[in-house]
Design a protein around this motif. Structure first.
Motif, PDB file in Angstrom:
ATOM      1  N   ARG A  28       1.032  -1.219  -0.241  1.00 55.68           N
ATOM      2  CA  ARG A  28       0.302   0.086  -0.340  1.00 55.68           C
ATOM      3  C   ARG A  28       1.269   1.290  -0.037  1.00 55.68           C
ATOM      4  NH1 ARG A  28      -3.682   0.403   4.792  1.00 55.68           N
ATOM      5  NH2 ARG A  28      -4.237   1.943   3.992  1.00 55.68           N
ATOM      6  N   GLU A  32      -0.844   6.656   2.426  1.00 52.48           N
ATOM      7  CA  GLU A  32      -1.990   5.904   3.105  1.00 52.48           C
ATOM      8  C   GLU A  32      -1.459   4.931   4.260  1.00 52.48           C
ATOM      9  OE1 GLU A  32      -3.936   3.428   0.446  1.00 52.48           O
ATOM     10  OE2 GLU A  32      -4.340   5.130  -1.089  1.00 52.48           O
ATOM     11  N   ASN A  35      -1.860   8.005   7.020  1.00 50.94           N
ATOM     12  CA  ASN A  35      -2.735   8.732   7.322  1.00 50.94           C
ATOM     13  C   ASN A  35      -3.784   7.589   8.366  1.00 50.94           C
ATOM     14  OD1 ASN A  35      -2.331  10.920   5.895  1.00 50.94           O
ATOM     15  ND2 ASN A  35      -3.316  10.367   4.200  1.00 50.94           N
TER      16      ASN A  35
END
Length: 440
Positions: A28, A32, A35
């Motif tokens: 990933r 992200e 976050n």
């Protein structure tokens, strides 16, 4: 049925393109993931300018998250990219590139536990100290450097300038061909009414390596050295390698050579002052500096047994070796199969040692980590009272009035200086041009 099959195929295709599987290494975007971590633990992240997350993918991303520990989660993510995390104020965390001289406080605790297990009495400690002193000299390469220095260099001395209770005089000595140590000597003007029996004829000497402040010409440097001179001590400071007047002679300060050069400056001034001045008491010789100057205070006391007292300010930590090559550019912290500034500072034991720390930098751990560790070593000599820690929990990284007062109190005690002369209002702040040496 056909419509359902089409929808199922479309959904499966969509899922497969986004699915995290073993074949894709559960990859990933790291932005992200960070976050998600921020939301999960209710924290904020700031990324150093050198940390670029744009388009960067993290393998086995969600498996790195530990729901019970933010710190372990950050370790798992950051170490993959050679980053590190640092807790800032409130709930903010800074993400930076890995820094070899900087560690977390818990790592400092583990290091001190590891070191403490090596010695349990004075005899074992002295064997360890001998190894450290030998290997630090070798890793610093100080003896090779000193052999390359200009022999019998005559100092350039300015005229003596008289002030209220003290004098100033610039000194310049060629260290290596074309490169000099630039400094200022602060000396007491002795008055019989202010003299104690110990200071009536000879003065203690304090060598004052500078830290990474704007320059040694700044007000607090002059206030400290002039006040100590008014109290009865002779003080000498000097430029960092590539700072102030030295900047015109050398290249980038951020080099391993700065580590050796600055150590040699302290040793050269110590030699000169003890051999040329008849007003110096060789039994009362100290080093005192803050921040990076604290690093070189510790180093000078380690390199030269003539130092009889040491006062590193806002420096000593078990988890920080100094953030500049002039403090850790030569790998002295690898001596003895690994050491740290707390152990190196303790080498002066049982001679007097002052640690000044605050709550706003890496020295915040002094009361609970470094000070007890060093006290234990002083205890091998029944001399725990010879080490003291002045901790200022509400202050930050500077050489402010309370830190200077701690230094005055320390030297008043260990060198019998005159406390009645502590008055920074009596200090004349000289302009930069006056404190510079004129090369002939």
């Amino acid at each position: 049925m056909r419509l359902i099959g089409v929808l199922f195929a479309f959904s499966f295709s969509l899922f497969s393109s986004e699915a995290q599987t073993y074949e894709t290494q559960y990859r990933r975007p790291v932005s992200e993931v960070m976050n998600d971590v921020a939301k999960r633990f209710n924290v904020k992240f700031k990324f150093d300018a050198n940390v670029d997350t744009a388009g960067v993918m993290l393998t086995y991303a969600d498996f790195r998250i530990r729901p019970y520990s933010l710190e372990q989660t950050l370790d798992n993510i950051c170490k993959h990219f050679d980053w590190n995390w640092w807790k800032q104020s409130g709930n903010t965390y800074k993400i930076k590139l890995y820094e070899y001289p900087r560690r977390h406080e818990d790592e400092g605790r583990q290091m001190l536990d590891y070191l403490a297990a090596k010695y349990h009495n004075a005899q074992e400690w002295e064997a360890r100290r001998a190894i450290l002193k030998k290997e630090v000299r070798e890793r610093l390469q100080i003896d090779v450097f000193l052999d390359s220095c200009v022999k019998d260099a005559k100092p350039i001395l300015s005229k003596v300038r008289k002030h209220d209770g003290y004098t100033t005089q610039n000194i310049c000595i060629e260290l290596t061909p074309g490169q000099h140590v630039f400094g200022t000597i602060y000396s007491p003007i002795k008055k019989k009414r202010n003299l104690s029996p110990l200071t009536s004829h000879l003065s203690p000497l304090i060598i004052c390596p500078d830290g990474h402040w704007p320059s040694r010409y700044r007000d607090d440097e002059q206030q400290r050295l002039a006040t100590l001179a008014r109290m009865g001590a002779v003080c000498v400071d000097f430029d960092l390698y590539g700072y102030s007047q030295s900047a015109a002679e050398v290249g980038d300060h951020h080099s391993a050579r700065a580590h050796i050069f600055q150590a040699a400056c302290g040793l050269k001034l110590l030699d000169y002052m003890l051999t040329s001045r008849k007003d110096i008491d060789p039994t009362r010789v100290a080093a005192n500096g803050g921040s990076g100057g604290g690093t070189h205070t510790v180093l000078l006391a380690l390199l030269d047994d003539r130092i009889t007292a040491s006062a590193p300010v806002v420096h000593v930590a078990s988890h920080f070796d100094g953030g500049c090559p002039c403090e850790s550019g030569m790998p002295v912290q690898l001596a003895g199969d690994g050491t740290c500034e707390a152990e190196l500072a303790a080498i002066i034991a049982p001679k007097p040692l002052l640690l000044v720390s605050d709550g706003g930098d890496w020295t915040s751990s002094n009361p609970t980590l470094e000070y007890p560790f060093i006290q234990r070593i002083f205890g091998f000599y029944d001399a725990k009272d010879n080490v003291r820690n002045i901790h200022l929990p509400d202050e930050r990284h500077d050489f402010g009035p309370n830190k200077r007062q701690a230094v005055y109190d320390f030297f008043a005690d260990v060198f019998a200086l005159d406390r009645s002369m502590i008055d920074e209002q009596k200090v004349t702040i000289e302009p930069e041009a006056v404190l510079k040496s004129i090369l002939k």
